[in-house]
Enzyme design. Structure first.
Site, PDB file in Angstrom:
ATOM      1  CG  MET A 135      -1.895  -1.231   1.197  1.00 28.75           C
ATOM      2  SD  MET A 135      -2.798  -1.487  -0.342  1.00 28.75           S
ATOM      3  CE  MET A 135      -3.936  -0.125  -0.277  1.00 28.75           C
ATOM      4  NE  ARG A 136       4.966   2.356   3.478  1.00 24.01           N
ATOM      5  CZ  ARG A 136       4.640   3.472   4.105  1.00 24.01           C
ATOM      6  NH1 ARG A 136       4.664   4.618   3.468  1.00 24.01           N
ATOM      7  NH2 ARG A 136       4.316   3.469   5.375  1.00 24.01           N
ATOM      8  CG  LEU A 137       2.054   5.993  -4.768  1.00 20.98           C
ATOM      9  CD1 LEU A 137       1.958   7.489  -5.045  1.00 20.98           C
ATOM     10  CD2 LEU A 137       1.540   5.212  -5.962  1.00 20.98           C
ATOM     11  CG  HIS A 180      -5.610  -1.608  -9.420  1.00 17.45           C
ATOM     12  ND1 HIS A 180      -5.437  -0.977  -8.203  1.00 17.45           N
ATOM     13  CD2 HIS A 180      -6.726  -1.082  -9.964  1.00 17.45           C
ATOM     14  CE1 HIS A 180      -6.419  -0.110  -8.032  1.00 17.45           C
ATOM     15  NE2 HIS A 180      -7.212  -0.152  -9.091  1.00 17.45           N
TER      16      HIS A 180
END
Length: 195
Positions: free
Chosen positions: A90-92, A109
């Site tokens: 859950m991080r770019l 996704h």
């Protein structure tokens, strides 16, 4: 033997599906490392059960994103990782990691991109009333769910579907197709051997 890493932040059902498939099909590949940004996440227990090393880190304990990404890169190099599969991470991904592994990072996704990027994609699709939903596997770039698409799989939604049934069906698609795409990108044939 090809080596890949999985990045995850939570429960790790996709991680487990990938590793289970690897073992069932006896791939000529290794899930060499789990990278997790939440040291208490359930996915770490799953990695331990499979005897897969994990690098769990607390982002706030680093000076900045570049610093924790550099620590990740050191672990990836130590484990000779060739491909990174994001599975609920859950991080770019930042510039530091993209410069080191650009073109070798993929993500799954739960929507048919470019529709419904970002968080709560299934909820977004449900509220929009779409008749078709699905999953996308794509290369990671500097944006959120904007990289080149590798594969997509769709399901039809009918009037009897609820948010929960759609989520369950999407998870089944992820668990079936993400391992297949990883295997393909590692250059393995249908039996999991080098092609």
């Amino acid at each position: 033997m090809k080596k890949f890493a999985v990045f995850a932040s939570g429960n790790g059902s996709n991680f487990e599906a990938i590793v289970t498939r690897l073992k069932e099909e006896n791939w000529d590949a290794s899930a060499a490392l789990l990278v997790c940004d939440k040291p208490q996440a359930k996915v770490i227990e799953r990695a331990e059960a499979f005897h897969i090393p994990s690098f769990a880190f607390e982002p706030k304990s680093y000076e900045n994103k570049a610093a924790f990404e550099q620590a990740i890169i050191e672990q990836l190099r130590l484990h000779e990782v060739e491909l990174i599969a994001l599975a609920g991470y859950m991080r770019l991904i930042g510039d530091t990691l993209l410069q080191a592994y650009g073109g070798k990072i993929i993500n799954i996704h739960p929507s048919l991109l470019p529709a419904f990027p970002g968080i709560d994609a299934v909820g977004q699709a449900f509220r929009a009333g779409v008749k078709v939903a699905g999953i996308t596997v794509h290369y990671v770039d500097e944006g959120m769910d904007t990289g080149p698409i590798i594969a997509q799989k769709a399901i039809e939604i009918d009037e009897h579907d609820t948010l929960e049934t759609i989520e369950q069906r999407i998870h089944k698609l992820e668990h079936k197709w993400y391992p297949s795409v990883i295997k393909q990108l590692l250059g393995l044939n249908n039996r999991g051997e080098k092609a």
